[in-house]
Design a protein around this motif. Structure first.
Motif, mmCIF file in Angstrom:
data_model
loop_
_atom_site.group_PDB
_atom_site.id
_atom_site.type_symbol
_atom_site.label_atom_id
_atom_site.label_comp_id
_atom_site.label_asym_id
_atom_site.label_seq_id
_atom_site.Cartn_x
_atom_site.Cartn_y
_atom_site.Cartn_z
ATOM 1 N N GLY A 504 -0.351 11.179 11.387
ATOM 2 C CA GLY A 504 -1.483 11.485 12.259
ATOM 3 C C GLY A 504 -2.441 12.468 11.627
ATOM 4 N N ARG A 505 -1.899 13.435 10.862
ATOM 5 C CA ARG A 505 -2.779 14.385 10.173
ATOM 6 C C ARG A 505 -3.608 13.685 9.113
ATOM 7 N NH1 ARG A 505 -6.279 16.863 9.055
ATOM 8 N NH2 ARG A 505 -6.471 18.968 8.188
ATOM 9 N N LEU A 506 -3.013 12.758 8.399
ATOM 10 C CA LEU A 506 -3.778 11.982 7.416
ATOM 11 C C LEU A 506 -4.861 11.151 8.106
ATOM 12 C CD1 LEU A 506 -1.000 10.687 4.962
ATOM 13 C CD2 LEU A 506 -2.608 12.569 4.599
ATOM 14 N N SER A 507 -4.524 10.595 9.258
ATOM 15 C CA SER A 507 -5.486 9.753 9.986
ATOM 16 C C SER A 507 -6.676 10.560 10.479
ATOM 17 C CB SER A 507 -4.797 9.066 11.164
ATOM 18 O OG SER A 507 -3.702 8.288 10.741
ATOM 19 N N SER A 535 5.754 0.522 4.009
ATOM 20 C CA SER A 535 5.038 0.677 5.283
ATOM 21 C C SER A 535 4.092 1.879 5.229
ATOM 22 C CB SER A 535 6.030 0.831 6.434
ATOM 23 O OG SER A 535 6.819 2.001 6.274
ATOM 24 N N PHE A 536 4.508 2.943 4.571
ATOM 25 C CA PHE A 536 3.642 4.118 4.426
ATOM 26 C C PHE A 536 2.426 3.798 3.569
ATOM 27 C CE2 PHE A 536 2.575 8.088 2.100
ATOM 28 C CZ PHE A 536 2.114 8.829 3.179
ATOM 29 N N ILE A 537 2.620 3.002 2.525
ATOM 30 C CA ILE A 537 1.502 2.626 1.658
ATOM 31 C C ILE A 537 0.518 1.747 2.422
ATOM 32 C CG2 ILE A 537 0.934 1.183 -0.344
ATOM 33 C CD1 ILE A 537 3.341 2.412 -1.757
ATOM 34 N N GLN A 538 0.996 0.921 3.319
ATOM 35 C CA GLN A 538 0.077 0.138 4.160
ATOM 36 C C GLN A 538 -0.820 1.056 4.983
ATOM 37 O OE1 GLN A 538 2.397 -2.582 6.518
ATOM 38 N NE2 GLN A 538 2.895 -3.912 4.790
ATOM 39 N N ILE A 539 -0.251 2.142 5.479
ATOM 40 C CA ILE A 539 -1.049 3.120 6.230
ATOM 41 C C ILE A 539 -2.082 3.764 5.310
ATOM 42 C CG2 ILE A 539 -0.954 5.295 7.501
ATOM 43 C CD1 ILE A 539 1.825 4.483 8.468
ATOM 44 N N LEU A 540 -1.672 4.137 4.114
ATOM 45 C CA LEU A 540 -2.605 4.742 3.153
ATOM 46 C C LEU A 540 -3.752 3.782 2.849
ATOM 47 C CD1 LEU A 540 -0.193 6.460 0.581
ATOM 48 C CD2 LEU A 540 -1.372 7.493 2.528
ATOM 49 N N ASN A 541 -3.442 2.501 2.666
ATOM 50 C CA ASN A 541 -4.497 1.523 2.394
ATOM 51 C C ASN A 541 -5.452 1.392 3.567
ATOM 52 O OD1 ASN A 541 -3.592 0.871 -0.205
ATOM 53 N ND2 ASN A 541 -2.172 -0.680 0.559
ATOM 54 N N SER A 542 -4.926 1.428 4.786
ATOM 55 C CA SER A 542 -5.800 1.321 5.961
ATOM 56 C C SER A 542 -6.705 2.538 6.092
ATOM 57 C CB SER A 542 -4.951 1.162 7.229
ATOM 58 O OG SER A 542 -4.200 2.345 7.498
ATOM 59 N N SER A 544 -7.809 4.154 3.418
ATOM 60 C CA SER A 544 -8.539 4.239 2.138
ATOM 61 C C SER A 544 -8.170 5.497 1.351
ATOM 62 C CB SER A 544 -10.056 4.187 2.381
ATOM 63 O OG SER A 544 -10.438 2.986 3.012
ATOM 64 N N ILE A 545 -6.897 5.865 1.396
ATOM 65 C CA ILE A 545 -6.388 6.986 0.608
ATOM 66 C C ILE A 545 -5.724 6.423 -0.646
ATOM 67 C CG2 ILE A 545 -4.767 8.920 0.549
ATOM 68 C CD1 ILE A 545 -5.078 9.224 3.524
ATOM 69 N N LYS A 546 -6.137 6.903 -1.802
ATOM 70 C CA LYS A 546 -5.564 6.435 -3.052
ATOM 71 C C LYS A 546 -4.141 6.966 -3.212
ATOM 72 C CE LYS A 546 -9.866 5.953 -5.667
ATOM 73 N NZ LYS A 546 -10.596 6.355 -6.898
ATOM 74 N N PHE A 547 -3.332 6.198 -3.924
ATOM 75 C CA PHE A 547 -1.967 6.626 -4.183
ATOM 76 C C PHE A 547 -1.535 6.120 -5.552
ATOM 77 C CE2 PHE A 547 -1.492 2.363 -2.624
ATOM 78 C CZ PHE A 547 -0.402 1.851 -3.312
ATOM 79 N N GLY A 548 -0.545 6.786 -6.102
ATOM 80 C CA GLY A 548 0.013 6.379 -7.387
ATOM 81 C C GLY A 548 1.511 6.602 -7.397
ATOM 82 N N PHE A 549 2.178 6.074 -8.434
ATOM 83 C CA PHE A 549 3.617 6.250 -8.598
ATOM 84 C C PHE A 549 3.871 7.112 -9.819
ATOM 85 C CE2 PHE A 549 3.771 2.468 -5.936
ATOM 86 C CZ PHE A 549 4.866 2.730 -5.130
ATOM 87 N N ASP A 550 4.816 8.055 -9.685
ATOM 88 C CA ASP A 550 5.206 8.844 -10.843
ATOM 89 C C ASP A 550 6.673 8.589 -11.176
ATOM 90 O OD1 ASP A 550 6.601 10.181 -8.897
ATOM 91 O OD2 ASP A 550 5.866 12.168 -9.417
ATOM 92 N N ASN A 551 7.098 9.153 -12.304
ATOM 93 C CA ASN A 551 8.467 8.989 -12.815
ATOM 94 C C ASN A 551 8.802 7.521 -13.044
ATOM 95 O OD1 ASN A 551 10.622 10.519 -13.752
ATOM 96 N ND2 ASN A 551 11.839 10.088 -11.930
ATOM 97 N N VAL A 552 7.809 6.757 -13.505
ATOM 98 C CA VAL A 552 7.984 5.320 -13.726
ATOM 99 C C VAL A 552 8.811 5.100 -14.991
ATOM 100 C CG1 VAL A 552 6.783 3.163 -14.242
ATOM 101 C CG2 VAL A 552 5.859 4.743 -12.540
ATOM 102 N N GLY A 553 9.769 4.193 -14.903
ATOM 103 C CA GLY A 553 10.575 3.838 -16.053
ATOM 104 C C GLY A 553 11.899 4.550 -16.142
#
Length: 631
Positions: A504-507, A535-542, A544-553
């Motif tokens: 809700g704070r992000l919204s 499901s959280f990333i779907q909220i971020l997309n709705s 329009s908040i950018k996101f990335g993944f770290d510690n890949v590999g």
């Protein structure tokens, strides 16, 4: 302008020109016919008036002449009637300048007509006695034309509107495949290779759609092939072929990254299986394999962390790296592991009484890779001189560094509630000395004496006592209150992803605030609870908040999630970037080659010197983060 609008304008223009042409042709034909009719009526009226007036001219009876004129003028629609009597030098005239009823003045002004005038002399005997003149009223023509035009516009306008609506619907139906092709092209641009469109009935468009669908399939298979190749390479380089756990090189890389990260406070546990050669020769490889398997399972479940790394240091030595632990020894957990391993003999897994030696040590702030491994090896040597099936935790923690769980919770709650959080940032750059792409935010807490506590000291307590949401909310508040600059990347906990207060704070963020925040998700979090992360990333997309993944590999999961989740960037795990050895560089190259097909940038981490950066840049990274270029 879209093709639909262009076709629509072309259709409407064509229909409008047709409508204007039809009305114009009908207008001209009607106009000529009405003018001819007016001319004939005027001539007839002239003849009739002359015949009516003629009996009153010899002798001249002015009263009857005027009455006849008045009767003729009032009974018809003419502009002017005039009788000039030569004998008495008298003129009788009537004139009507009124416009026809029901005809707009603009129409009359737009279509003026030349006057239709007819005149003829009236004779008595051989002498001209009078001159009769009649001028037809153009209002007759204008009134008829207005009615005709109005009816034509009503009829043809209705047909035009019907044709325009039907044509618009037909054009929309015909170009629907083109819209679908456009959507598919946008999907290719967005690297969404799952998008498919149905085949249209139009032959030309059907072939285009077939080509586009095949292209999408080829691109999807190409990415999947690269991902499989990368996974094969990762398994070969990072996993032990016999057991499936980490190789020595991979575990050492993770250990180096843990030591170098001031936010982490980890531990290393070493397990040495005794008399491995004797077990294989005397009891068979199957017995040895089963003992090895059970020992690995015991290690993996002993310390209750999903982020632990189990590796094979040698043929009979296993190691467990715990990334973060509280500032306390893990003697109790180590003794529980010892008891579990000792029970393998009673369970029939171990064929002999002498099974193992077990040693654990905390990674200290001034440790190096060599010092940690040496300390662990010395502990094992001490135990070997004493007996078998023994365990020991190195008691080398600084005095006064231990806290109880309640003390940790009280301290953390006080710091979070009062906002006494010290935030530090580290920038991500595409080149040395350039502008930061974004800054990653690190949380620092100060203890009672004002000394900085590394995140590794308190993060396990945060997770254990469910303080992640409160911490993330407090960090977000401080980030938004800071001066505006490059976007700030926040690492948030799994508990915040599923918490309605945090979501809700992000919204509630406004447009300016949304552009200042980037959410960073760890690949370990995706491995732990993929459904929650997605499901959280779907909220971020709705939002329009950018996101990335770290510690890949570093987690052992494939990169197939990139196609579905479409992150803004990936950050390679520190263990692959720090050593920059040949095997690690091969994996970083594979990651770059795979995700670059999706136009996703890849950033290296823990870059500390120019030589390391140059090696990593050869792999195809798009940016880097580390102390080499503090942001």
């Amino acid at each position: 302008m879209t093709l639909y609008r262009q076709l629509l304008i072309l259709l409407w223009t064509t229909l409008l020109i047709s409508l204007v042409a039809v009305v114009a042709v009908n207008f001209r034909a009607s106009s000529e016919s009405l003018q001819a009719q007016l001319h004939t009526n005027t001539e007839n009226a002239l003849t009739s008036l002359g015949m009516s007036v003629s009996p009153y001219l010899d002798p001249v009876d002015e009263t009857l002449v005027e009455g006849t004129l008045n009767a003729a003028f009032d009974g018809a629609f003419y502009r002017k009637m005039r009788i000039e009597l030569y004998a008495v030098d008298r003129v009788f005239e009537r004139e009507n300048r009124a416009n026809p009823q029901g005809v707009p003045s603009w129409f009359i002004a737009l279509f003026p007509f030349p006057p239709v005038v007819a005149e003829a002399p009236i004779t008595t005997g051989w002498t001209e006695s009078a001159l009769v003149t009649i001028e037809g009223h153009p209002g007759f023509i204008q009134q008829q034309l207005w009615q005709i035009t109005f009816q034509l516009l009503l009829v043809y306008g209705s047909l035009f509107l019907a044709a325009a609506l039907f044509g618009s619907w037909g054009i929309r139906l015909l170009i629907r495949p083109l819209n679908q092709i456009e959507a598919q092209a946008k999907a290719i641009e967005a690297r969404d290779f799952d998008h498919r469109i149905p085949l249209p009935k139009t032959r030309e468009l059907k072939r285009v759609v077939l080509v586009m669908n095949n292209l999408m399939k080829i691109l999807q298979e190409r990415f999947a092939s690269h991902a499989r190749q990368l996974e094969t390479m990762r398994v070969k380089l990072q996993q032990d072929g016999e057991t499936g756990i980490a190789t020595r090189q991979h575990l050492v890389n993770e250990l180096e990254a843990n030591i170098a990260d001031p936010d982490k406070h980890g531990a290393l546990v070493m397990l040495r299986l005794l008399e491995a050669e004797k077990i294989r020769k005397s009891f068979g490889y199957g017995t040895w394999s089963k003992l090895l398997e059970q020992s690995i399972e015991s290690l993996q479940g002993a310390f209750g962390s999903g982020d632990v790394v189990v590796g094979r240091m040698s043929e009979a030595e296993l190691a467990l790296l715990i990334p973060t632990v509280p500032r306390a020894d893990l003697s109790a957990e180590l003794q529980a592991l010892r008891e579990r391993l000792s029970s393998l003999r009673q369970g029939g897994i171990a064929p002999q009484d002498a099974i193992f030696l077990l040693a654990g040590t905390t990674i200290l702030a001034d440790d190096t890779k060599a010092s940690v491994l040496t300390r662990s090896d010395n502990l094992l040597s001490e135990l070997a001189a004493t007996g078998v099936n023994l365990a020991k935790w190195a008691d080398d923690m600084p005095a006064g560094s231990l806290r109880t769980g309640q003390e940790w919770v009280a301290l953390l709650r006080e710091r979070i509630d009062t906002g006494k959080l010290h935030l530090e940032t580290q920038g991500v750059f595409s080149e040395l000395g350039g502008e930061a792409i974004h800054h990653e935010v690190y949380v620092r807490l100060l203890d009672e004496s004002g000394a900085r506590m590394p995140a590794g000291a308190f993060m396990p307590v945060i997770e254990q006592f469910d303080l992640g949401v409160a911490l993330d909310m407090s960090v977000l508040k401080k980030v938004l209150s800071a001066p505006q600059g490059a976007p700030q990347a926040l690492n948030i906990s799994l508990s915040s992803m599923g918490d309605t207060r945090f979501v809700g704070r992000l919204s509630s963020l406004n447009k300016e605030e949304l552009g200042r925040v980037v959410i960073e998700v760890s690949e370990q979090q995706l491995k732990r609870d993929r459904e929650l992360v997605e499901s959280f990333i779907q909220i971020l997309n709705s939002l329009s908040i950018k996101f990335g993944f770290d510690n890949v590999g570093a987690t052992g999961i494939g990169l197939d999630y990139v196609t579905g989740l479409k992150p803004a960037y990936l950050k390679v795990a520190p263990g692959l970037c720090r050593g920059a050895d040949e095997e690690s560089l091969m994996l970083v190259t594979g990651i770059c080659n795979t995700v670059h097909n999706l136009a996703v940038p890849v950033y290296a981490t823990v870059v500390e010197n120019q030589a390391q950066l140059e090696k990593l840049q050869q792999t195809g990274i798009d940016g880097f983060q580390g102390y080499i270029n503090k942001g």
